[in-house]
Scaffold this motif. Structure first.
Motif, mmCIF file in Angstrom:
data_model
loop_
_atom_site.group_PDB
_atom_site.id
_atom_site.type_symbol
_atom_site.label_atom_id
_atom_site.label_comp_id
_atom_site.label_asym_id
_atom_site.label_seq_id
_atom_site.Cartn_x
_atom_site.Cartn_y
_atom_site.Cartn_z
ATOM 1 N N ASP A 36 0.830 -1.203 0.000
ATOM 2 C CA ASP A 36 0.000 0.000 0.000
ATOM 3 C C ASP A 36 0.865 1.253 0.000
ATOM 4 O O ASP A 36 0.606 2.209 -0.751
ATOM 5 C CB ASP A 36 -0.924 -0.001 1.218
ATOM 6 C CG ASP A 36 -2.064 -1.009 1.090
ATOM 7 O OD1 ASP A 36 -2.401 -1.375 -0.049
ATOM 8 O OD2 ASP A 36 -2.605 -1.410 2.134
ATOM 9 N N LYS A 105 -16.662 -6.725 3.272
ATOM 10 C CA LYS A 105 -16.555 -5.431 3.950
ATOM 11 C C LYS A 105 -17.084 -5.534 5.384
ATOM 12 O O LYS A 105 -16.455 -5.041 6.327
ATOM 13 C CB LYS A 105 -17.351 -4.358 3.184
ATOM 14 C CG LYS A 105 -16.694 -3.843 1.919
ATOM 15 C CD LYS A 105 -17.607 -2.837 1.233
ATOM 16 C CE LYS A 105 -16.959 -2.200 0.017
ATOM 17 N NZ LYS A 105 -15.887 -1.257 0.389
ATOM 18 N N ARG A 112 -10.738 2.857 6.578
ATOM 19 C CA ARG A 112 -10.266 3.612 5.422
ATOM 20 C C ARG A 112 -8.918 4.271 5.764
ATOM 21 O O ARG A 112 -8.548 4.360 6.938
ATOM 22 C CB ARG A 112 -11.280 4.694 5.057
ATOM 23 C CG ARG A 112 -12.670 4.165 4.727
ATOM 24 C CD ARG A 112 -12.830 3.852 3.279
ATOM 25 N NE ARG A 112 -14.149 3.302 2.972
ATOM 26 C CZ ARG A 112 -14.590 3.076 1.748
ATOM 27 N NH1 ARG A 112 -13.827 3.352 0.709
ATOM 28 N NH2 ARG A 112 -15.804 2.558 1.546
ATOM 29 N N ASN A 117 -7.379 11.162 2.774
ATOM 30 C CA ASN A 117 -8.477 11.351 1.831
ATOM 31 C C ASN A 117 -8.640 12.804 1.400
ATOM 32 O O ASN A 117 -8.482 13.735 2.206
ATOM 33 C CB ASN A 117 -9.780 10.845 2.446
ATOM 34 C CG ASN A 117 -10.072 11.448 3.805
ATOM 35 O OD1 ASN A 117 -9.242 11.382 4.710
ATOM 36 N ND2 ASN A 117 -11.250 12.027 3.944
ATOM 37 N N SER A 126 -13.512 -0.573 4.046
ATOM 38 C CA SER A 126 -12.617 -0.281 2.934
ATOM 39 C C SER A 126 -12.373 -1.459 1.992
ATOM 40 O O SER A 126 -12.300 -1.277 0.775
ATOM 41 C CB SER A 126 -11.273 0.207 3.493
ATOM 42 O OG SER A 126 -10.479 0.789 2.484
ATOM 43 N N PHE A 127 -12.223 -2.668 2.524
ATOM 44 C CA PHE A 127 -11.815 -3.814 1.704
ATOM 45 C C PHE A 127 -12.982 -4.736 1.407
ATOM 46 O O PHE A 127 -13.679 -5.165 2.332
ATOM 47 C CB PHE A 127 -10.722 -4.614 2.425
ATOM 48 C CG PHE A 127 -10.197 -5.789 1.639
ATOM 49 C CD1 PHE A 127 -9.113 -5.636 0.795
ATOM 50 C CD2 PHE A 127 -10.780 -7.041 1.754
ATOM 51 C CE1 PHE A 127 -8.629 -6.716 0.059
ATOM 52 C CE2 PHE A 127 -10.300 -8.122 1.036
ATOM 53 C CZ PHE A 127 -9.226 -7.955 0.186
ATOM 54 N N SER A 129 -12.714 -2.799 -2.732
ATOM 55 C CA SER A 129 -13.275 -1.574 -3.304
ATOM 56 C C SER A 129 -14.573 -1.848 -4.053
ATOM 57 O O SER A 129 -14.603 -2.598 -5.027
ATOM 58 C CB SER A 129 -12.261 -0.944 -4.263
ATOM 59 O OG SER A 129 -12.864 0.059 -5.047
ATOM 60 N N ARG A 176 -9.598 5.814 -6.890
ATOM 61 C CA ARG A 176 -9.872 5.464 -5.496
ATOM 62 C C ARG A 176 -8.622 5.635 -4.634
ATOM 63 O O ARG A 176 -8.707 6.040 -3.471
ATOM 64 C CB ARG A 176 -10.392 4.033 -5.392
ATOM 65 C CG ARG A 176 -11.608 3.722 -6.236
ATOM 66 C CD ARG A 176 -12.690 4.782 -6.111
ATOM 67 N NE ARG A 176 -13.394 4.701 -4.842
ATOM 68 C CZ ARG A 176 -14.200 5.636 -4.381
ATOM 69 N NH1 ARG A 176 -14.387 6.749 -5.068
ATOM 70 N NH2 ARG A 176 -14.816 5.489 -3.223
ATOM 71 N N HIS A 182 -9.420 4.676 -0.582
ATOM 72 C CA HIS A 182 -9.148 3.242 -0.513
ATOM 73 C C HIS A 182 -7.649 3.006 -0.423
ATOM 74 O O HIS A 182 -6.849 3.777 -0.960
ATOM 75 C CB HIS A 182 -9.665 2.514 -1.767
ATOM 76 C CG HIS A 182 -11.091 2.075 -1.666
ATOM 77 N ND1 HIS A 182 -11.510 1.101 -0.793
ATOM 78 C CD2 HIS A 182 -12.193 2.473 -2.340
ATOM 79 C CE1 HIS A 182 -12.808 0.920 -0.931
ATOM 80 N NE2 HIS A 182 -13.254 1.759 -1.854
ATOM 81 N N TRP A 183 -7.300 1.920 0.230
ATOM 82 C CA TRP A 183 -5.939 1.423 0.168
ATOM 83 C C TRP A 183 -5.747 0.754 -1.197
ATOM 84 O O TRP A 183 -6.700 0.183 -1.747
ATOM 85 C CB TRP A 183 -5.678 0.404 1.267
ATOM 86 C CG TRP A 183 -5.906 0.902 2.659
ATOM 87 C CD1 TRP A 183 -6.999 0.680 3.445
ATOM 88 C CD2 TRP A 183 -5.011 1.701 3.440
ATOM 89 N NE1 TRP A 183 -6.854 1.301 4.653
ATOM 90 C CE2 TRP A 183 -5.634 1.931 4.699
ATOM 91 C CE3 TRP A 183 -3.744 2.251 3.212
ATOM 92 C CZ2 TRP A 183 -5.034 2.674 5.705
ATOM 93 C CZ3 TRP A 183 -3.142 2.989 4.215
ATOM 94 C CH2 TRP A 183 -3.786 3.200 5.443
ATOM 95 N N ASP A 186 -7.121 -2.636 -1.423
ATOM 96 C CA ASP A 186 -8.581 -2.739 -1.591
ATOM 97 C C ASP A 186 -8.935 -2.890 -3.065
ATOM 98 O O ASP A 186 -9.794 -3.692 -3.438
ATOM 99 C CB ASP A 186 -9.281 -1.488 -1.048
ATOM 100 C CG ASP A 186 -9.057 -1.274 0.429
ATOM 101 O OD1 ASP A 186 -8.786 -2.251 1.144
ATOM 102 O OD2 ASP A 186 -9.162 -0.110 0.867
ATOM 103 N N SER A 190 -10.480 -6.230 -5.007
ATOM 104 C CA SER A 190 -11.692 -6.195 -5.807
ATOM 105 C C SER A 190 -11.452 -6.755 -7.204
ATOM 106 O O SER A 190 -12.274 -7.509 -7.741
ATOM 107 C CB SER A 190 -12.218 -4.757 -5.904
ATOM 108 O OG SER A 190 -13.511 -4.720 -6.455
#
Length: 223
Positions: A36, A105, A112, A117, A126-127, A129, A176, A182-183, A186, A190
């Protein structure tokens, strides 16, 4: 057969990697934090107040309401064309992936990236996305369905449509992270989850359900 097996192999890899990432995120693994940080370190320097409002606006085109609009339009199109099996597969993939995303999630409740942000955080965890899920399944799978139903479209049009779908997914994932909502893991999660669901639909279910039905219908007309 070769293409189908390749898609299934990629789907299996996506599923395994998603499982490994899911466990690592739940365990707060160091490699996830390093990943990340490395991606954020590459993207955050690109932040520019001149373009941030446009990015904040366009990222919301992959939110819940646009997803419902795209899915409803696609469903209506398929039903008008009497492609009920294709409609069922499209909606089924959308619902299954949505439930997996929201279920994960809820189960993980990953925070988050607070303090990073540029816009207000969504209400949920968050996880993985959700916006990336919409881009892949609602839009990307819709493009796949259209290309399967219209094999005689010009090659340039088919290539342009497929390329646009891929670029849209990549762009939404970028936004994102850029916006700090988002990390990066994330977004990766997705993508892996959607690949594990959408690719089997393309490799197994579509040929068995839709293509076979179309061939049977053609045979009945000839007979």
């Amino acid at each position: 057969m070769g293409k189908r097996n390749a898609l299934l192999a990629i789907a299996a890899v996506c599923a395994v990697l998603y499982g490994a990432l899911l466990v690592s995120v739940a365990a707060n693994a160091l490699w996830v934090a390093a990943f990340d940080g490395a991606v954020q370190g590459a993207i955050f320097p690109l932040r520019n107040p001149a373009i941030t409002p446009a990015i904040a606006f366009t990222t919301e085109l992959s939110d819940t309401i646009p997803c419902l609009i795209v899915a409803t339009a696609m469903l209506a199109y398929l039903l008008v064309r009497r492609q009920r099996r294709a409609a069922g597969l499209y909606v089924g993939a959308l619902v299954v992936t949505y439930l997996l995303v929201e279920g994960t999630k809820f189960a993980l409740s990953r925070p988050r990236p607070i303090g990073m942000n540029l816009i207000e955080f969504p209400w949920n965890a968050s996880f993985p996305s959700g916006h990336t899920f919409v881009a892949v399944v609602a839009v990307g799978l819709a493009v796949y369905v259209l290309l399967k139903l219209h094999p005689h479209w010009p090659r340039t049009a088919r290539t342009a449509l497929a390329t646009a779908a891929v670029l849209w997914v990549a762009y939404i994932g970028f936004t994102r992270v850029y916006l700090g909502v988002h990390w990066p893991s994330d977004v990766l999660g997705s993508l892996l989850l959607c690949g594990g669901v959408a690719l089997p639909v393309a490799a197994l279910l579509w040929p068995r359900v839709v293509d076979r039905s179309s061939r049977n219908a053609s045979s009945e007309k000839v007979g």
